[in-house]
Design a protein around this motif. Structure first.
Motif, PDB file in Angstrom:
ATOM      1  N   VAL A 105      50.618  36.991  43.184  1.00 49.27           N
ATOM      2  CA  VAL A 105      49.982  36.804  44.372  1.00 49.27           C
ATOM      3  C   VAL A 105      48.418  37.513  44.208  1.00 49.27           C
ATOM      4  CG1 VAL A 105      49.637  37.852  46.938  1.00 49.27           C
ATOM      5  CG2 VAL A 105      51.634  36.811  45.998  1.00 49.27           C
ATOM      6  N   ARG A 106      48.344  38.850  43.681  1.00 46.38           N
ATOM      7  CA  ARG A 106      46.798  39.591  43.412  1.00 46.38           C
ATOM      8  C   ARG A 106      46.049  38.654  42.312  1.00 46.38           C
ATOM      9  NH1 ARG A 106      43.492  41.553  45.239  1.00 46.38           N
ATOM     10  NH2 ARG A 106      42.918  43.630  45.502  1.00 46.38           N
ATOM     11  N   LEU A 107      46.463  38.084  41.592  1.00 47.32           N
ATOM     12  CA  LEU A 107      45.969  37.150  40.617  1.00 47.32           C
ATOM     13  C   LEU A 107      45.408  36.034  41.172  1.00 47.32           C
ATOM     14  CD1 LEU A 107      44.883  36.560  37.842  1.00 47.32           C
ATOM     15  CD2 LEU A 107      47.176  35.655  37.299  1.00 47.32           C
ATOM     16  N   CYS A 108      46.266  35.400  41.942  1.00 47.36           N
ATOM     17  CA  CYS A 108      46.084  34.120  42.520  1.00 47.36           C
ATOM     18  C   CYS A 108      44.752  34.276  43.642  1.00 47.36           C
ATOM     19  CB  CYS A 108      47.172  33.348  43.276  1.00 47.36           C
ATOM     20  SG  CYS A 108      48.296  32.928  42.104  1.00 47.36           S
ATOM     21  N   THR A 109      44.996  35.342  44.467  1.00 47.70           N
ATOM     22  CA  THR A 109      43.835  35.712  45.245  1.00 47.70           C
ATOM     23  C   THR A 109      42.627  35.865  44.829  1.00 47.70           C
ATOM     24  OG1 THR A 109      44.872  37.993  45.399  1.00 47.70           O
ATOM     25  CG2 THR A 109      45.538  36.352  47.497  1.00 47.70           C
ATOM     26  N   PHE A 110      42.679  36.843  43.889  1.00 48.21           N
ATOM     27  CA  PHE A 110      41.610  37.118  43.015  1.00 48.21           C
ATOM     28  C   PHE A 110      40.681  35.793  42.477  1.00 48.21           C
ATOM     29  CE2 PHE A 110      39.145  37.996  38.738  1.00 48.21           C
ATOM     30  CZ  PHE A 110      38.273  38.904  39.422  1.00 48.21           C
ATOM     31  N   LEU A 111      41.415  34.763  41.936  1.00 51.81           N
ATOM     32  CA  LEU A 111      40.851  33.742  41.632  1.00 51.81           C
ATOM     33  C   LEU A 111      40.232  32.721  42.649  1.00 51.81           C
ATOM     34  CD1 LEU A 111      43.423  32.716  38.623  1.00 51.81           C
ATOM     35  CD2 LEU A 111      41.171  33.871  38.463  1.00 51.81           C
ATOM     36  N   ARG A 113      38.998  33.991  45.546  1.00 53.10           N
ATOM     37  CA  ARG A 113      37.687  34.688  45.738  1.00 53.10           C
ATOM     38  C   ARG A 113      36.658  34.426  45.069  1.00 53.10           C
ATOM     39  NH1 ARG A 113      35.781  39.719  44.626  1.00 53.10           N
ATOM     40  NH2 ARG A 113      37.794  40.393  43.903  1.00 53.10           N
ATOM     41  N   LEU A 114      36.871  34.123  43.758  1.00 56.89           N
ATOM     42  CA  LEU A 114      35.893  33.674  42.631  1.00 56.89           C
ATOM     43  C   LEU A 114      35.378  32.341  43.047  1.00 56.89           C
ATOM     44  CD1 LEU A 114      37.105  35.289  39.497  1.00 56.89           C
ATOM     45  CD2 LEU A 114      35.419  36.249  41.002  1.00 56.89           C
ATOM     46  N   VAL A 115      36.464  31.402  43.308  1.00 59.34           N
ATOM     47  CA  VAL A 115      36.037  29.980  43.587  1.00 59.34           C
ATOM     48  C   VAL A 115      35.223  30.065  44.986  1.00 59.34           C
ATOM     49  CG1 VAL A 115      36.920  27.698  44.354  1.00 59.34           C
ATOM     50  CG2 VAL A 115      38.039  29.102  42.177  1.00 59.34           C
ATOM     51  N   LEU A 116      35.644  30.546  45.936  1.00 57.93           N
ATOM     52  CA  LEU A 116      34.975  30.588  47.072  1.00 57.93           C
ATOM     53  C   LEU A 116      33.586  31.168  47.330  1.00 57.93           C
ATOM     54  CD1 LEU A 116      37.728  31.239  49.861  1.00 57.93           C
ATOM     55  CD2 LEU A 116      36.861  29.061  49.055  1.00 57.93           C
ATOM     56  N   GLY A 117      33.090  32.121  46.286  1.00 61.84           N
ATOM     57  CA  GLY A 117      32.061  32.877  46.354  1.00 61.84           C
ATOM     58  C   GLY A 117      31.856  34.143  46.966  1.00 61.84           C
ATOM     59  N   PRO A 118      31.006  34.989  46.638  1.00 63.54           N
ATOM     60  CA  PRO A 118      30.904  36.221  47.047  1.00 63.54           C
ATOM     61  C   PRO A 118      30.464  36.182  48.898  1.00 63.54           C
ATOM     62  CG  PRO A 118      28.940  35.943  46.086  1.00 63.54           C
ATOM     63  CD  PRO A 118      29.970  34.582  45.728  1.00 63.54           C
ATOM     64  N   SER A 183      42.001  21.285  50.243  1.00 60.35           N
ATOM     65  CA  SER A 183      41.148  20.243  50.679  1.00 60.35           C
ATOM     66  C   SER A 183      39.587  20.862  50.665  1.00 60.35           C
ATOM     67  CB  SER A 183      41.377  19.458  51.784  1.00 60.35           C
ATOM     68  OG  SER A 183      42.388  18.565  51.819  1.00 60.35           O
ATOM     69  N   SER A 184      39.472  22.068  51.326  1.00 62.30           N
ATOM     70  CA  SER A 184      38.103  22.725  51.669  1.00 62.30           C
ATOM     71  C   SER A 184      37.532  23.072  50.171  1.00 62.30           C
ATOM     72  CB  SER A 184      38.407  23.811  52.642  1.00 62.30           C
ATOM     73  OG  SER A 184      36.992  24.411  52.769  1.00 62.30           O
TER      74      SER A 184
END
Length: 435
Positions: A105-111, A113-118, A183-184
């Motif tokens: 879960v921690r790895l997926c949420t970190f990735l 966050r990187l995709v969505l941007g700071p 989708s977003s």
């Protein structure tokens, strides 16, 4: 019977095997927390947060996963120790699954966050999302979801022939939300790619991005609802009433969205255009702004004071709008000036042109011109006309600078600007004539 169950539970909890496993699991968690704190302190001291690039992000991800990874390794070693001690590692196996779930879960949420941007909302909600997902995943691994599912599935929200349980509602919400998020993310990735294509006009790029976003969002909602397996005929009456209410309530919002697509297609307004609205005092030269961004529901217009106004798209479609840079960014300004009848109008006309040419923002082509408009009661009315090519940098400041230059040159050439004067004559009447 209940007393026997409670007694058996405490006997199992205080057994040597359980106490040994609890001690090893607790020690593993504490050690992982301490090492994770050390890793975060080192990360902050080295200043990786302010750096950009993929290498600082790899270091950040490693620091974030330190707690869960070390806990997973230590619990795995604890399980081996329990097996060596000829004990049954039932509690350790559960802790091992929970630690692995936290790492994933921690790895997926970190990735994510990187995709969505700071600048995404996910930055503020990341830890909350991690806690919720880990909690739900742990429930599933422990098998507690079966009890919850049976309980919620027994609650029927729509009594009658067709059933629609509370569990079906919650499951549909989760599935639809997941499809909407995916989708977003896909639409945002496409938007970033499209916005980098310099060969396309800005309005075209924005139109493609917005259309892709709403199309994928609609498809995601439809696929999400379809994947839940819900019989939508059970919700016919409810969805009909809700749809009717939303139709009236969202009429203005839908109109703004459609108007936004029309603006993108006809390219009448695009980012960078300088616009003003008719019907407002001073809009011809004063109350204007430039378009910063075209959004789905509104247009962001920024004025000279730095104030950003959110103008609904429908207003730009139904009302008259002055686009100062629709086909050409050049704008002509007019300055009326009056001189006295004692001054030479030819000299004044030449001085007006010189005053305009002194300003660096006044274009040399088309050239500035001056005209004698008409002869008034108080003087000769002249008019100076000149062009500028950067109305977004202000209009009144150019008018002010040219007016100041006119005043200085008029003073130098002894040209007077007449002031309107009125004479009042008082006639005394002879009282003898009244008889």
């Amino acid at each position: 019977m209940e007393h026997n169950r409670l007694k058996s539970f405490f006997e199992h909890l205080t057994s040597p095997t359980t106490l040994t496993e609890l001690l090893l699991i607790t020690a593993s968690v504490l050690i992982s927390l301490a090492l994770g704190h050390i890793a975060r302190s080192w990360y902050r001291r080295r200043g990786f947060e302010a750096r950009s690039g993929w290498q600082p992000r790899v270091v950040e991800g490693s620091v974030i996963l330190t707690n869960s990874f070390i806990a997973l390794v230590l619990i795995l070693l604890s399980r081996g120790l329990v097996v060596v001690m000829d004990l049954k590692p039932s509690l350790t196996d559960i802790a091992l699954q929970i630690a692995a779930a936290l790492l994933v879960v921690r790895l997926c949420t970190f990735l994510l966050r990187l995709v969505l941007g700071p600048m995404s909302w996910f930055v503020r909600w990341e830890l909350r999302v991690v806690a919720v997902l880990w909690f739900l995943l742990s429930f599933a691994l422990l098998g507690w979801f079966d009890v919850i599912e049976r309980t919620l599935d027994s609650i029927d929200l729509i009594p009658g022939k067709n059933t629609f349980s509370l569990w079906a509602l919650l499951k549909s919400i989760v599935v639809v939300t997941a499809f909407v998020i995916v989708s977003s993310l896909v639409s945002r990735a496409i938007e970033r790619r499209v916005m980098k294509i310099e060969a396309l006009a800005m309005s075209t790029r924005i139109g493609i991005s917005k259309f892709t976003y709403f199309l994928l969002l609609t498809v995601g909602v439809m696929i999400g609802v379809n994947s839940t397996g819900i019989d939508l005929t059970a919700l016919t009456v409810l969805t009909g009433a809700v749809g009717l209410g939303l139709g009236f309530g969202l009429q203005s919002i839908v109109s703004n969205f459609v108007s936004g697509f029309v603006l993108l297609l006809d390219k009448s307004i695009k980012p960078g255009d300088v616009i003003s609205f008719t019907g407002v005092t001073g809009t011809s030269t004063e109350n204007f702004g430039w378009v910063e961004e075209l959004r789905g529901r509104y247009v962001v217009v920024r004025d000279r004071d730095g104030v950003e106004t959110l103008v609904p798209n429908q207003n730009l479609i139904t009302n008259s709008v002055i686009n100062w840079s629709y086909s050409d960014r050049k704008v002509r300004l007019k300055l009326p000036v009056r001189i006295s009848y004692q001054d030479d109008p030819e000299l004044a006309l030449s001085v007006l042109v010189d005053a305009a040419n002194y300003n660096p923002r006044v274009l040399q082509e088309p050239v500035a011109v001056s005209r004698l408009m008409h002869f008034s009661d108080h003087g000769i009315d002249l008019e100076l006309r000149f062009w500028i090519a950067d109305p977004e940098n202000g209009v009144n400041n150019v008018r002010s600078d040219v007016n100041r230059a006119i005043w200085k040159l008029f003073q130098h050439h002894s040209i007077k600007i007449p002031v309107a004067q009125r004479e009042i004559r008082m006639i005394e009447r002879d009282s003898r004539n009244d008889d």
